[in-house]
Design a protein around this motif. Sequence first.
Motif, PDB file in Angstrom:
ATOM      1  N   ASN A  33       7.071  -2.124   8.102  1.00  0.00           N
ATOM      2  CA  ASN A  33       6.377  -3.413   8.186  1.00  0.00           C
ATOM      3  C   ASN A  33       6.441  -3.940   9.615  1.00  0.00           C
ATOM      4  OD1 ASN A  33       8.913  -4.658   8.544  1.00  0.00           O
ATOM      5  ND2 ASN A  33       9.102  -5.139   6.363  1.00  0.00           N
TER       6      ASN A  33
ATOM      7  N   ALA B 211      -1.281   2.868   8.563  1.00  0.00           N
ATOM      8  CA  ALA B 211      -0.352   1.779   8.252  1.00  0.00           C
ATOM      9  C   ALA B 211      -0.255   0.790   9.409  1.00  0.00           C
ATOM     10  CB  ALA B 211       1.026   2.345   7.926  1.00  0.00           C
TER      11      ALA B 211
ATOM     12  N   TYR C  92       4.678  -1.332   3.669  1.00  0.00           N
ATOM     13  CA  TYR C  92       3.913  -0.181   3.200  1.00  0.00           C
ATOM     14  C   TYR C  92       4.829   1.024   3.033  1.00  0.00           C
ATOM     15  CZ  TYR C  92      -0.195  -2.913   4.444  1.00  0.00           C
ATOM     16  OH  TYR C  92      -1.139  -3.903   4.516  1.00  0.00           O
TER      17      TYR C  92
ATOM     18  N   GLY D 113       0.819  -1.194   0.000  1.00  0.00           N
ATOM     19  CA  GLY D 113       0.000   0.000   0.000  1.00  0.00           C
ATOM     20  C   GLY D 113       0.857   1.249   0.000  1.00  0.00           C
TER      21      GLY D 113
END
Length: 368
Positions: free
Chosen positions: A221, A148, A169, A76
Amino acid sequence: MLYIHRTACISPQRSFPDTEIDLQQLHASADNKLRAIEPSYEDIPTGLLRRMGKTVRLGIGAALPLLREAAAPPGGILIGTANAGMEESIQFMKEIIDHEEGILSPSAFVQSTPNTIAAQLALLTRNKAYNITHVQGGLAFENALIDAAMLLRENASDSPPKSAHSPTYLVGAADEIGTHNYNIDRLQGWFKTEPVSSRDLYMVDSSGSLAGEGAAMFLVNNQKENALARLEGLATLHTKERAVVEERLCSFLDQHLPSGEKIDLLLSGENGDNRFLHFFSSIEKCLDARSGRARDAAPAIARFKHMSGEYPTASAFALWLACQLLGRHSLPPHMIKIPPTKAEFKRVLVCNSHKGLQHSFMLVSTGN
């Protein structure tokens, strides 16, 4: 919350690319503005580059190197901004008037919305995953980070997991000193009227700050291995009350700081505006109380807005700076308000305030 693995930043300082980062030398302001030092944007196709507005250039220029070098496409793209697209939107409306609603150039229209950065990144990298832009003024970047973290938490709770590895992300923010948003903020009294150098920003007792701009991008992440830093906690609030800020910070530290651990460095968002200095005095008071006022237990205090200037998403620059300081274990002299008593920084608290109303706290630690 999440682990930070790669960072990139285009700012008024020598912060891009990674091989040329120099925090020791302070690049001073001009005309009460701290303008970003723009690179050559070698990763952006020339045909697209010449049509891009400045905020879009800054955001895409900072993000593309991270995406090009990533092991896998991000799950994303999450961008925070307050004013992206404003200049192009006003330009487009002006053209409507000038051309009497006739045939218009589509460039300004295409880039006239805040989501242009995230959309262009998706098109350039053929990324069809989650794509969103947060536009909440001085908390836009923080909301992108929260988004996120929620996505990573949702993925971690999958049973069985959808993949062997947690997705990564791209999270970031960008804003510019645009003609129109600068004039609006100047008329509202957010910038200093007398000539002030960024070197003297904290010595001038007056209202207003220096205008700034920049872009910072992060690959994040759930994976601890090889991480640069960890974002342990994040809190935001809207208030004009000093006591509320102090109370919320103390509660935030109680919640996110492990028992017996201390903050090594406070990265303060002081911006030279004497109307809001009391917020940061309260923050320092809270930290003093937690350290028992023992000097060897009290955190060092550093300031960053003489480097970035004041703009809605300056907290993204602060987070990038925190990652740099955690990795380098050194503090440039021009940033120091209270000198460190420790040889290295393991935990950094970033405290930011925008226009005396939107406040945020970020607790960042080494990735180990």
